[in-house]
Design a protein around this motif. Structure first.
Motif, short mmCIF file in Angstrom:
data_model
loop_
_atom_site.label_atom_id
_atom_site.label_comp_id
_atom_site.label_asym_id
_atom_site.label_seq_id
_atom_site.Cartn_x
_atom_site.Cartn_y
_atom_site.Cartn_z
N ASP A 1 0.81 -1.22 0.00
CA ASP A 1 0.00 0.00 0.00
C ASP A 1 0.84 1.27 0.00
O ASP A 1 0.43 2.30 0.52
CB ASP A 1 -0.95 0.01 1.21
N SER B 1 -14.69 -2.50 -4.86
CA SER B 1 -14.47 -1.59 -3.74
C SER B 1 -13.02 -1.67 -3.30
O SER B 1 -12.34 -2.69 -3.49
CB SER B 1 -15.39 -1.95 -2.57
N GLN B 2 -12.52 -0.59 -2.69
CA GLN B 2 -11.18 -0.61 -2.12
C GLN B 2 -11.16 -1.27 -0.75
O GLN B 2 -10.10 -1.51 -0.19
CB GLN B 2 -10.65 0.83 -2.03
N SER B 3 -12.33 -1.55 -0.21
CA SER B 3 -12.43 -2.23 1.08
C SER B 3 -12.98 -3.63 0.84
O SER B 3 -14.11 -3.80 0.39
CB SER B 3 -13.35 -1.45 2.03
N TYR C 1 -11.92 -5.60 -7.75
CA TYR C 1 -10.90 -4.58 -7.50
C TYR C 1 -10.77 -3.73 -8.77
O TYR C 1 -11.64 -3.77 -9.64
CB TYR C 1 -9.55 -5.23 -7.17
N SER C 2 -9.68 -3.01 -8.89
CA SER C 2 -9.40 -2.29 -10.12
C SER C 2 -8.81 -3.26 -11.14
O SER C 2 -8.57 -4.43 -10.85
CB SER C 2 -8.40 -1.15 -9.85
N SER D 1 -16.84 6.39 -7.20
CA SER D 1 -16.03 5.54 -6.33
C SER D 1 -15.04 4.72 -7.14
O SER D 1 -13.88 4.57 -6.75
CB SER D 1 -16.95 4.62 -5.52
N LYS E 1 -11.80 6.40 -8.41
CA LYS E 1 -10.71 6.58 -7.44
C LYS E 1 -9.65 5.50 -7.56
O LYS E 1 -8.52 5.69 -7.13
CB LYS E 1 -11.28 6.60 -6.02
N PHE E 2 -10.01 4.34 -8.15
CA PHE E 2 -9.02 3.29 -8.37
C PHE E 2 -7.86 3.79 -9.23
O PHE E 2 -6.74 3.30 -9.13
CB PHE E 2 -9.66 2.10 -9.09
#
Length: 792
Positions: free
Chosen positions: A277, A501-503, A597-598, A655, A658-659
């Motif tokens: 990260d 999602s990033q989560s 994910y992305s 949202s 943002k990836f």
């Protein structure tokens, strides 16, 4: 002597204003880019280097060796405590648990203030502030956060919450669950740290805030659960890693002994390690460094082109100087003085451009970079010396070598002023660099467009995401019924997070009552029976699960089935167990793969299950024709359902964008530098066409007398530049392909680099070059042939 050099140089520059202006602009642009890139690189290299003994400070991280190697900056919550109690290798060890987007409530009488903190809140052990250097301005460092119910905040947050009042002793409420009394004020965090949270609360309140089982859970990893340690001076990283291998042996059994590993990450690696990260991959800093070097070289090449093109105009001046006794080294230093004057003017303009551009760079990176005047001065001095001698040496040597008799008789040929071949090489160099950047920009744009327009396996348009702060069944049921009655609302679903999602949560998976878990984890997504219809996810086998408050049935994706080497129909009716076998239910359906994910990451094995306790998002599919009234109604209903909370919403497509924020930043930088490289290259082309026009003056006059029209004369220039640009393209294309092929490796799902990209690049370059040389070529073509033939 030096004063005389400068005086003569100034006179020469005044006499050749166009040459001086073009040279200054080219160098100023190149140096300004160099200054900004130098500032950007030194800023990122400075991250978290202000802590005491940074070479002995480490962050623990998790590594899984199973179906490939996986890494996370998060660690099981008990790891830090166990390392501290079982071994004496560290001076200090501290655990921190980060949560984001927290609600902070402050009550003063009847006045209630609510704040949404995107950077979040950190449950912190007090040793953390012994390891990292974040100075405490108010409060007792020896006792802060030792007792439960305490909090410390930064000056900035104290002013935000309480204005000019003293914040010590004030009470803040976290997510309407736990109260904390402020016992300390931290100095505002410096901009060059990755620790962005500004609210720290007692670690002793963790059980009160969240699940009590975390403290003894070795099987789960939350990415926000981190542990920092400062090793003793005589302790090596290898010793600490060996100690953590003993922790694995103590707390894991069976195959997990080979799967789980814990290691130390150096403090200076945290900012750059993308696997853990990190924000800025060092390879991109190196790319920026080389772009900066190339732009400065391009500017110097441009200067050399223009200077040698002017050499014929100064032939008689040099001849007279030599006849009157000037020595070659004096002529060389005379030209170096001219170059120094031009460079000085360019540096002044470059510094001004840099200061003007820095706010835009800060806005782009959401950073707070400032120029370090000491470092900037040293960099400018170094670059100025390099530019002066890199740009001035060759033209100075060319002028110094002129034979005075040939110069005075105007019999100098191109070989006496360095030859036309050198200028060809310089122009090819410039446009090779420009075309590499153009191709890079086109590929990044194409990949971003692909990422945002490709089929994600679900519908991301017109879906509003509302937070769910409380998992109250009655409230959720009532809110869903009310939202369904709003005009423009088409579907409503409760879930943990949207499909991408990033989560994300991952856990172990046991298929069909097997004794051992699979050699890969599964991504768990809590969602109700409307999850598929709201997001447009398609079933490929079986059925949707029935409405339920807890997990009684599972849906899985195609990747899950492929991992088992089965067909979708084969898994229907089979049971799976997750979360250490705490949840067990049959599979009733298989959904088409969707990106969770992305595009940087592969699609994971996924299971979808109902469980109201895990819902944190209300997804509402709306008709955009009624968007304004629908959003107003959603806000009203939400506020009436959760009156103690702070309302916010987000569209799903925003949202997902943002990836790719870092990719967009890279694109803007490449576009800007490509534009500057093209502009400098065009100045170099203008210098070359000017040289050609002077050299071919009589030839053009003869051709026109013999009947040549303007088109034929223009082709004299065009064919020369066509060859040079084609050579530049042949050099640039493989370099650009190699660089962008490596860039695309960061995407698991990516475009292919086709011939169309290179065709667009070469066509755009030809158009730019044609515009650049057209004006000067037309002037030469329209010149009176009588004057051309009389010219000396």
């Amino acid at each position: 002597m030096i004063k005389n050099y400068i005086k003569i140089a100034w006179r020469n520059l005044k006499r050749n204003k166009a040459y001086a202006a073009i040279s200054v602009i080219g160098l100023a642009l190149g140096i300004a880019c160099g200054i900004l890139i130098f500032t950007l690189i030194t800023y990122h290299l400075s991250f978290d280097n202000f802590h005491k003994n940074p070479d002995r400070v480490f962050r623990m991280y998790t590594e899984w060796h199973d179906d490939g190697i996986g890494r996370s900056q998060g660690v099981p919550q008990p790891l830090g405590k166990t390392f501290r109690s079982d071994f004496t290798l560290a001076e200090k060890t501290a655990r921190v648990i980060n949560f984001r987007n927290n609600l902070i409530t402050i009550t003063k009488g009847n006045d209630v203030k609510k704040f949404r903190e995107e950077s979040g809140v950190v449950f912190t052990e007090p040793q953390y502030f012994d390891i990292l250097n974040f100075p405490l301005l108010k409060g007792d460092k020896k006792t802060v956060l030792v007792r439960p119910g305490e909090a410390i905040i930064t000056e900035k947050i104290a002013h935000k919450y309480f204005g000019s009042d003293n914040a010590i002793g004030k009470v803040i409420r976290l997510d309407n669950k736990v109260n904390f009394t402020i016992t300390g004020i931290l100095k505002d965090l410096p901009p060059n740290t990755d620790r962005k949270q500004e609210i720290y609360v007692s670690y002793g309140n963790m059980d009160e805030y969240t699940d009590k089982g975390r403290e003894d859970n070795w099987g789960g990893v939350y990415s926000g659960s981190e542990a920092f340690t400062r090793l003793k001076p005589n302790v090596s990283v290898a010793q600490a890693n060996a100690a953590m291998a003993l922790i694995v042996k103590k707390h894991y059994t069976g195959r997990d002994l080979k799967v789980w590993m814990f290691k130390l990450q150096p403090l200076n690696d945290i900012h750059f390690n993308a696997d853990l990260d990190g924000y800025a991959d060092k390879k991109y800093l190196w790319a920026l460094f080389f772009i900066g070097v190339f732009l400065i070289i391009t500017a110097c090449v441009n200067f050399v082109n223009l200077a040698t093109a002017q050499a014929l105009n100064r032939a008689k001046e040099i001849g007279i100087r030599k006849v009157l006794g000037s020595l070659p080294h004096q002529l060389f230093w005379q030209f170096i003085a001219e170059t120094a004057l031009i460079t000085l003017a360019a540096v002044v303009i470059a510094v001004g451009l840099s200061y003007a551009a820095l706010p835009a760079i800060n806005h782009l990176f959401e950073s707070e970079m400032q120029f370090d005047k000491g470092q900037l001065l040293l960099f400018i001095i170094f670059v100025s010396i390099v530019v002066v001698f890199l740009s001035g040496s060759y033209p100075g040597l060319v002028l110094a070598r002129f034979q005075p008799i040939l110069a005075l008789k105007s019999k100098l040929s191109q070989k006496h002023i360095g030859g036309f071949s050198l200028r060809r090489i310089l122009v090819v160099t410039q446009f090779s660099i420009s075309q590499v950047l153009i191709i890079g920009a086109i590929i990044i744009v194409s990949q971003l467009n692909y990422s945002q327009t490709a089929d994600l396996g679900f519908n991301k348009d017109a879906v509003v995401l509302l937070p769910i702060p409380q998992n109250d069944k009655m409230k959720l049921s009532t809110m869903r019924n009310r939202i369904n009655q709003v005009q423009g609302v088409e579907k409503v679903s409760y879930c943990y997070r949207p499909p991408a999602s990033q989560s994300n949560n991952s856990t172990d998976i046991y298929y069909n009552n097997r004794a051992e878990s699979e050699h890969w984890g599964i991504n768990t997504k809590q969602g109700d029976e409307n999850f598929l219809s709201t997001f447009g996810i398609k079933l490929v086998a079986g059925r949707n699960f029935f409405p339920a408050d807890s997990t009684r049935e599972f849906l899985v994706n195609e990747t899950f089935v492929k991992k088992l080497n089965l067909k979708p129909q084969d898994v229907i009716g089979k049971t799976i167990s997750i979360d250490g076998k705490s949840i067990k239910a049959p599979i009733v359906g298989v959904v088409k793969d969707f990106y969770n994910y992305s595009f940087h990451t592969e699609i994971s094995p996924i299971c979808i299950m109902p469980d109201y306790r895990g819902y944190s998002t209300c997804a509402v599919k709306i008709n955009m024709l009624h968007a304004k009234s629908s959003l107003a109604s959603l806000e009203r209903i939400w506020n009436e359902t959760f009156p103690e909370e702070l309302y916010s919403y987000e569209f799903l497509d925003d949202s997902i964008r943002k990836f790719y924020e870092m990719d967009k930043i890279q694109l803007k930088l490449v576009e800007a530098f490509a534009g500057i490289a093209i502009l400098i290259g065009c100045l170099g082309l203008y210098g070359l066409v000017s040289f050609m026009a002077v050299r071919k003056t009589k030839e053009i006059g003869v051709r026109k007398v013999l009947g040549a029209n303007i088109q034929h004369v223009l082709w004299l220039f065009g064919k020369e530049f066509t060859k040079l640009l084609l050579i530049a393209f042949v050099i640039a294309a493989p370099l650009a392909w190699w660089a962008m092929h490596n860039y695309l490796q960061d995407f698991k799902y990516r475009i292919t680099i086709g011939p169309g990209i290179f065709l667009v690049s070469i066509l755009s370059t030809f158009i730019i070059a044609a515009i650049t040389v057209g004006y000067r070529s037309i002037i030469a073509a329209l010149a009176n042939p009588v004057k051309s033939l009389r010219s000396e």
